[in-house]
Design a protein around this motif. Sequence first.
Motif, PDB file in Angstrom:
ATOM      1  N   LEU A   1      29.141 -28.917  21.318  1.00 17.58           N
ATOM      2  CA  LEU A   1      28.122 -27.873  21.209  1.00 17.58           C
ATOM      3  C   LEU A   1      28.394 -26.678  22.115  1.00 17.58           C
ATOM      4  O   LEU A   1      27.556 -25.765  22.212  1.00 17.58           O
ATOM      5  CB  LEU A   1      26.734 -28.453  21.506  1.00 17.58           C
ATOM      6  N   ILE A   2      29.576 -26.645  22.753  1.00 14.86           N
ATOM      7  CA  ILE A   2      29.963 -25.472  23.530  1.00 14.86           C
ATOM      8  C   ILE A   2      30.086 -24.289  22.566  1.00 14.86           C
ATOM      9  O   ILE A   2      30.755 -24.383  21.536  1.00 14.86           O
ATOM     10  CB  ILE A   2      31.300 -25.710  24.252  1.00 14.86           C
ATOM     11  N   PRO A   3      29.447 -23.161  22.875  1.00 15.54           N
ATOM     12  CA  PRO A   3      29.474 -22.031  21.934  1.00 15.54           C
ATOM     13  C   PRO A   3      30.706 -21.136  22.087  1.00 15.54           C
ATOM     14  O   PRO A   3      31.185 -20.889  23.186  1.00 15.54           O
ATOM     15  CB  PRO A   3      28.201 -21.260  22.295  1.00 15.54           C
ATOM     16  N   ILE A   4      31.203 -20.670  20.954  1.00 16.18           N
ATOM     17  CA  ILE A   4      32.202 -19.613  20.874  1.00 16.18           C
ATOM     18  C   ILE A   4      31.571 -18.508  20.038  1.00 16.18           C
ATOM     19  O   ILE A   4      31.222 -18.739  18.880  1.00 16.18           O
ATOM     20  CB  ILE A   4      33.511 -20.092  20.209  1.00 16.18           C
ATOM     21  N   LYS A   5      31.394 -17.335  20.636  1.00 11.53           N
ATOM     22  CA  LYS A   5      30.690 -16.240  19.942  1.00 11.53           C
ATOM     23  C   LYS A   5      29.331 -16.720  19.445  1.00 11.53           C
ATOM     24  O   LYS A   5      28.945 -16.495  18.288  1.00 11.53           O
ATOM     25  CB  LYS A   5      31.547 -15.692  18.797  1.00 11.53           C
ATOM     26  N   ASP A   6      28.608 -17.422  20.320  1.00 11.87           N
ATOM     27  CA  ASP A   6      27.231 -17.863  20.078  1.00 11.87           C
ATOM     28  C   ASP A   6      27.093 -18.910  18.975  1.00 11.87           C
ATOM     29  O   ASP A   6      25.996 -19.148  18.473  1.00 11.87           O
ATOM     30  CB  ASP A   6      26.317 -16.668  19.758  1.00 11.87           C
ATOM     31  N   LYS A   7      28.226 -19.529  18.576  1.00 12.19           N
ATOM     32  CA  LYS A   7      28.156 -20.594  17.580  1.00 12.19           C
ATOM     33  C   LYS A   7      28.878 -21.823  18.131  1.00 12.19           C
ATOM     34  O   LYS A   7      29.997 -21.717  18.620  1.00 12.19           O
ATOM     35  CB  LYS A   7      28.800 -20.138  16.267  1.00 12.19           C
ATOM     36  N   PRO A   8      28.269 -23.016  18.058  1.00 14.35           N
ATOM     37  CA  PRO A   8      28.901 -24.220  18.598  1.00 14.35           C
ATOM     38  C   PRO A   8      30.206 -24.570  17.895  1.00 14.35           C
ATOM     39  O   PRO A   8      30.371 -24.329  16.699  1.00 14.35           O
ATOM     40  CB  PRO A   8      27.854 -25.315  18.357  1.00 14.35           C
ATOM     41  N   LEU A   9      31.116 -25.161  18.651  1.00 12.94           N
ATOM     42  CA  LEU A   9      32.390 -25.608  18.090  1.00 12.94           C
ATOM     43  C   LEU A   9      32.176 -26.480  16.858  1.00 12.94           C
ATOM     44  O   LEU A   9      32.882 -26.354  15.858  1.00 12.94           O
ATOM     45  CB  LEU A   9      33.175 -26.398  19.141  1.00 12.94           C
ATOM     46  N   LEU A  10      31.210 -27.378  16.934  1.00  7.88           N
ATOM     47  CA  LEU A  10      30.958 -28.298  15.824  1.00  7.88           C
ATOM     48  C   LEU A  10      30.577 -27.551  14.552  1.00  7.88           C
ATOM     49  O   LEU A  10      30.986 -27.936  13.453  1.00  7.88           O
ATOM     50  CB  LEU A  10      29.844 -29.283  16.204  1.00  7.88           C
ATOM     51  N   GLU A  11      29.826 -26.476  14.683  1.00  6.96           N
ATOM     52  CA  GLU A  11      29.427 -25.709  13.506  1.00  6.96           C
ATOM     53  C   GLU A  11      30.634 -25.049  12.848  1.00  6.96           C
ATOM     54  O   GLU A  11      30.765 -25.043  11.615  1.00  6.96           O
ATOM     55  CB  GLU A  11      28.388 -24.655  13.882  1.00  6.96           C
ATOM     56  N   TYR A  12      31.536 -24.482  13.664  1.00  9.92           N
ATOM     57  CA  TYR A  12      32.770 -23.927  13.108  1.00  9.92           C
ATOM     58  C   TYR A  12      33.534 -24.994  12.330  1.00  9.92           C
ATOM     59  O   TYR A  12      34.051 -24.740  11.248  1.00  9.92           O
ATOM     60  CB  TYR A  12      33.667 -23.393  14.229  1.00  9.92           C
ATOM     61  N   MET A  13      33.607 -26.188  12.918  1.00  8.55           N
ATOM     62  CA  MET A  13      34.394 -27.256  12.314  1.00  8.55           C
ATOM     63  C   MET A  13      33.793 -27.694  10.987  1.00  8.55           C
ATOM     64  O   MET A  13      34.504 -27.853   9.982  1.00  8.55           O
ATOM     65  CB  MET A  13      34.458 -28.451  13.288  1.00  8.55           C
ATOM     66  N   ILE A  14      32.480 -27.896  10.961  1.00  7.20           N
ATOM     67  CA  ILE A  14      31.829 -28.323   9.726  1.00  7.20           C
ATOM     68  C   ILE A  14      31.964 -27.259   8.645  1.00  7.20           C
ATOM     69  O   ILE A  14      32.243 -27.563   7.475  1.00  7.20           O
ATOM     70  CB  ILE A  14      30.343 -28.657   9.983  1.00  7.20           C
TER      71      ILE A  14
END
Length: 244
Positions: free
Chosen positions: A25-38
């Motif tokens: 859940l660490i954010p990159i550009k205000d979005k969590p890593l997990l969200e990018y991955m999914i």
Amino acid sequence: MKAMILAAGLGTRLRPLTDTMPKALIPIKDKPLLEYMIEKLKVAGFEEIIINIHHFGQQIIDFVQSKNCFGIRIEFSDERDNLLDTGGAIKKAACFFDDGKPFLIHNVDILSNIDLCELCEYHKKHAYLASLVVSHRKTSRYLLFDENNLLKGWINTKTGERRSPFTDFDPTQCTPLAFSGIHILHPDVFNYMNNFPEKFSIVDFYLSICNREKLYGYVPRNLQLIDVGKLDSLSQAEKTFLIL
């Protein structure tokens, strides 16, 4: 195909951020890593995903549920009582991969421009037990491949340690490539895992069977990859993520 996101790590190199949240859940550009991955998996056509959890695991469950599971089937492999390492995590999730088809494993902290559809199509055309995404990225620990890009061993260039199940193993005749944490496995892999303990490394597993099965090193064209595993890589990801 189905996929598994490995998200159970403690994220010790990302402290103090991971003192209060999981690495996923660490954010990159205000979005969590997990969200990018999914989102990357969804674009590639994956609609059934399992995520292993340990460190602040409930936060991951709550986040995914708050997004209505991103409109796909998402399940969790709970390792909160016992962190199982990469190989053990895959073995524990075996019942999820019950359709006899190859499946994708992806570390949550790897951001890349890899074409997952292209990777899947390549794997389907060949009779490999596993296709491991590798590259010429600089590291100290390398997987070693022969002229056909089949796994033969491993080396730590800092310590000089070498490992291989082949009695005639010669690392000077192999190509050293860095493992990305992205791989596709055929479900037959679980037949070999039956004799492994509950907790084990997937790299150790691969090195133990590469003299019996074809484990292929897949080198993507023009690969750009960031391992968001430590604090300085977060700033790098912020600067370069738009091109991935």
